[in-house]
Design a protein around this motif. Structure first.
Motif, mmCIF file in Angstrom:
data_model
loop_
_atom_site.group_PDB
_atom_site.id
_atom_site.type_symbol
_atom_site.label_atom_id
_atom_site.label_comp_id
_atom_site.label_asym_id
_atom_site.label_seq_id
_atom_site.Cartn_x
_atom_site.Cartn_y
_atom_site.Cartn_z
ATOM 1 N N HIS A 73 8.718 4.042 11.904
ATOM 2 C CA HIS A 73 8.414 3.958 10.545
ATOM 3 C C HIS A 73 8.762 2.526 10.042
ATOM 4 C CE1 HIS A 73 8.437 4.745 6.183
ATOM 5 N NE2 HIS A 73 9.796 4.314 6.157
ATOM 6 N N VAL A 74 9.931 1.999 10.225
ATOM 7 C CA VAL A 74 10.337 0.659 9.774
ATOM 8 C C VAL A 74 9.422 -0.255 10.414
ATOM 9 C CG1 VAL A 74 12.092 -1.193 9.514
ATOM 10 C CG2 VAL A 74 12.400 1.179 8.887
ATOM 11 N N GLY A 75 9.408 -0.228 11.723
ATOM 12 C CA GLY A 75 8.723 -1.206 12.569
ATOM 13 C C GLY A 75 7.275 -1.624 12.149
ATOM 14 N N GLN A 76 6.593 -0.316 11.724
ATOM 15 C CA GLN A 76 5.024 -0.755 11.400
ATOM 16 C C GLN A 76 4.792 -1.763 10.259
ATOM 17 O OE1 GLN A 76 3.070 2.531 9.380
ATOM 18 N NE2 GLN A 76 5.083 3.387 8.753
ATOM 19 N N PHE A 77 5.946 -1.920 9.464
ATOM 20 C CA PHE A 77 5.869 -2.826 8.304
ATOM 21 C C PHE A 77 6.060 -4.258 8.697
ATOM 22 C CE2 PHE A 77 7.369 1.107 6.220
ATOM 23 C CZ PHE A 77 6.015 1.542 5.879
ATOM 24 N N ALA A 78 7.128 -4.231 9.826
ATOM 25 C CA ALA A 78 7.496 -5.789 10.221
ATOM 26 C C ALA A 78 6.376 -6.171 11.247
ATOM 27 C CB ALA A 78 8.684 -5.494 11.252
ATOM 28 N N LEU A 79 5.516 -5.347 11.763
ATOM 29 C CA LEU A 79 4.517 -5.716 12.415
ATOM 30 C C LEU A 79 3.410 -6.488 11.787
ATOM 31 C CD1 LEU A 79 3.643 -2.964 15.087
ATOM 32 C CD2 LEU A 79 4.327 -5.407 15.677
ATOM 33 N N ARG A 80 3.456 -5.985 10.554
ATOM 34 C CA ARG A 80 2.100 -6.128 9.677
ATOM 35 C C ARG A 80 2.368 -7.155 8.377
ATOM 36 N NH1 ARG A 80 1.471 -1.194 12.052
ATOM 37 N NH2 ARG A 80 -0.753 -0.789 12.751
ATOM 38 N N GLY A 81 3.639 -7.865 8.552
ATOM 39 C CA GLY A 81 3.469 -9.100 7.620
ATOM 40 C C GLY A 81 4.193 -8.826 6.152
ATOM 41 N N ALA A 82 5.354 -7.911 6.066
ATOM 42 C CA ALA A 82 5.812 -7.890 4.921
ATOM 43 C C ALA A 82 7.090 -8.932 4.836
ATOM 44 C CB ALA A 82 6.368 -6.522 4.530
ATOM 45 N N GLY A 83 7.018 -9.509 3.615
ATOM 46 C CA GLY A 83 8.324 -10.436 3.775
ATOM 47 C C GLY A 83 9.602 -9.950 3.979
ATOM 48 N N LEU A 84 9.900 -8.771 3.455
ATOM 49 C CA LEU A 84 11.178 -8.181 3.456
ATOM 50 C C LEU A 84 10.809 -6.821 3.316
ATOM 51 C CD1 LEU A 84 14.246 -8.054 3.081
ATOM 52 C CD2 LEU A 84 14.023 -8.205 0.502
ATOM 53 N N ILE A 85 11.774 -5.936 4.218
ATOM 54 C CA ILE A 85 11.794 -4.449 4.439
ATOM 55 C C ILE A 85 13.333 -3.999 3.749
ATOM 56 C CG2 ILE A 85 11.538 -2.551 5.764
ATOM 57 C CD1 ILE A 85 9.996 -4.401 7.652
ATOM 58 N N MET A 86 13.364 -3.198 2.900
ATOM 59 C CA MET A 86 14.266 -2.487 2.344
ATOM 60 C C MET A 86 14.528 -1.305 3.009
ATOM 61 S SD MET A 86 15.986 -4.735 0.477
ATOM 62 C CE MET A 86 17.004 -3.775 -0.356
ATOM 63 N N LEU A 87 15.474 -1.110 3.957
ATOM 64 C CA LEU A 87 15.772 0.502 4.555
ATOM 65 C C LEU A 87 16.376 1.517 3.458
ATOM 66 C CD1 LEU A 87 15.921 1.648 7.439
ATOM 67 C CD2 LEU A 87 18.369 1.568 7.228
ATOM 68 N N GLU A 88 15.868 2.659 3.748
ATOM 69 C CA GLU A 88 15.995 3.627 2.847
ATOM 70 C C GLU A 88 17.502 3.813 2.210
ATOM 71 O OE1 GLU A 88 16.207 7.830 4.876
ATOM 72 O OE2 GLU A 88 14.922 6.561 6.017
ATOM 73 N N ALA A 89 17.794 4.555 0.854
ATOM 74 C CA ALA A 89 19.078 4.639 0.479
ATOM 75 C C ALA A 89 19.819 5.380 1.594
ATOM 76 C CB ALA A 89 18.929 5.643 -0.724
#
Length: 410
Positions: A73-89
């Motif tokens: 779930h998180v990895g897909q955003f890292a692959l596609r260019g987001a500057g920062l990913i915030m993990l869930e609460a």
């Protein structure tokens, strides 16, 4: 003839081989770049663009431990260019979870699954933060897909809940569908700061680049902030100073155990949308007052959301219903010359809206654009937005064959 390094260089700092992404996917290439795609610096962390993936509860953890589901779930955003990913609460104690299957960081065994996720995100050149939280009176509920089917909110003991061990500033339930909370003792309140600090130490060990303290959406710290949910008559209730005391103590405790170059954020609900009730409530004016205190406490960024603390809230929906709140706060802190990053979230679904929020430093509503549902609908939103803006950005090496030229529609 020129010589080239053909060794397919490995990403550094991860315990396995994967090709280095240099530059990171989502990095703008060229000189004429809109603010949305420019880097952003906070303490020792630089984001390669202004897109932030908002914390999104997945209700899929195993006794607080994340699994391979979360890696994907998180990895897909890292692959596609987001500057920062915030993990869930992520709960700082077991009874601080929203549901029995929330993410947790109250014990050391929960560090390793998180480290696996941060390693992957870092292997792609992206930054990742974690949102530390306590659900307070909104704890022990069912996952949304279960509550929709059962028409019930409460997770009882037979499904792993703890309805008799729910705490809040005052013994006031959110509604009849939620647990009846117990008012926290002074000892429990004092312990909470240590629980947040202990979780922060584990977050550092897990490899996170920054930490956000969840103080919005009707969860425990937000409950203390609001005079509607906080009816205490001791040092933690009553006036603004007392109602913000817990938040200030938690911030101080966390800031004291994390590296000096690690950014620290908080998320608030800028209003609980209860102004119609003609009773004192947490509103934009108190949010601005709080925001002006944050830099001196060591807070680097304010993540501005709204609502969630009262079942009778009346949200005034329009496309900028939340981002306008962020804009008001940013204008107020800038007027006072304060250094506080403002992150805006809420109904940001179009590229042009995202661009306009951060464009033109003097008139911008925010410094960073935070989105949740839009990334679920379109994990490639960063790459697609760059295309919409006519900006060439780096794609992940392994996906470059799929990149369209800028004159071709997706």
């Amino acid at each position: 003839m020129p010589t080239f390094d053909l060794s397919n260089k490995a990403a550094s700092g991860v315990p396995y081989y994967t090709p280095e992404q240099q530059p990171t996917a989502g990095t703008a290439l060229g000189k004429s770049v809109p603010t949305l795609l420019k880097p952003y610096q906070m303490r020792g962390v630089e984001l390669h663009n202004r897109f932030v993936v908002s914390p999104m509860c997945q209700y899929s953890a195993d006794n607080g431990h994340l699994t391979d589901y979360h890696l994907v779930h998180v990895g897909q955003f890292a692959l596609r260019g987001a500057g920062l990913i915030m993990l869930e609460a992520t709960a700082v104690e077991a009874r601080g979870r929203i549901t029995p299957h929330d993410s947790g960081l109250w014990t050391d065994s929960q560090v390793a699954p998180l480290k696996r996720i941060t390693d992957f995100v870092h292997s792609q050149g992206t930054k990742i933060g974690i949102e530390l939280a306590h659900a307070g009176r909104k704890a022990t509920t069912l996952a949304p897909w279960l509550s929709e089917v059962s028409k019930k909110q409460l997770a009882t003991e037979d499904v792993g809940g703890w309805p008799d061990d729910v705490v809040a500033p005052s013994a006031i339930p959110l509604s009849k569908d939620y647990a009846q909370p117990k008012a926290m003792t002074i000892e429990e309140i004092k312990l909470l700061s240590k629980q947040f600090a202990d979780a922060a130490v584990r977050a550092v060990k897990a490899g996170f680049d920054l930490i956000e303290i969840h103080s919005g959406h009707g969860y425990l710290i937000n409950e203390f902030l609001s005079p509607l949910s906080n009816k205490r008559t001791d040092e933690y209730g009553g006036n603004f100073e007392n109602r913000t005391k817990l938040l200030r103590e938690v911030v101080t405790a966390v800031r004291g155990v994390i590296p000096a170059d690690m950014p620290l954020w908080i998320r608030i609900s800028a209003t609980e949308w209860m102004e119609w009730n003609n009773e004192p409530s947490w509103d934009i004016h108190e949010s601005i007052r709080l925001a002006k205190l944050l830099p001196d406490l060591g807070i680097d960024a304010l993540d501005v959301s709204s609502g969630g603390n009262n079942a009778q809230q009346r949200i005034q929906f329009h496309p900028r219903y939340q981002t306008d709140l962020a804009g008001q706060i940013r204008a107020a802190v800038r007027k006072d010359g304060l250094d506080l990053t403002i992150a805006a979230v809420g109904a940001i679904t179009e590229t042009e809206m995202a661009r306009s929020l951060v464009d033109d430093d003097n008139k911008a509503h925010a410094d960073l654009v935070v989105a949740a549902r839009q990334f679920l609908r379109d994990p490639e939103w960063v790459l697609r937005s760059a295309h919409d803006l006519g900006v060439n950005v780096k794609w992940p090496h392994q996906y470059e064959r799929a990149q369209r030229s800028l004159d071709t529609k997706f």
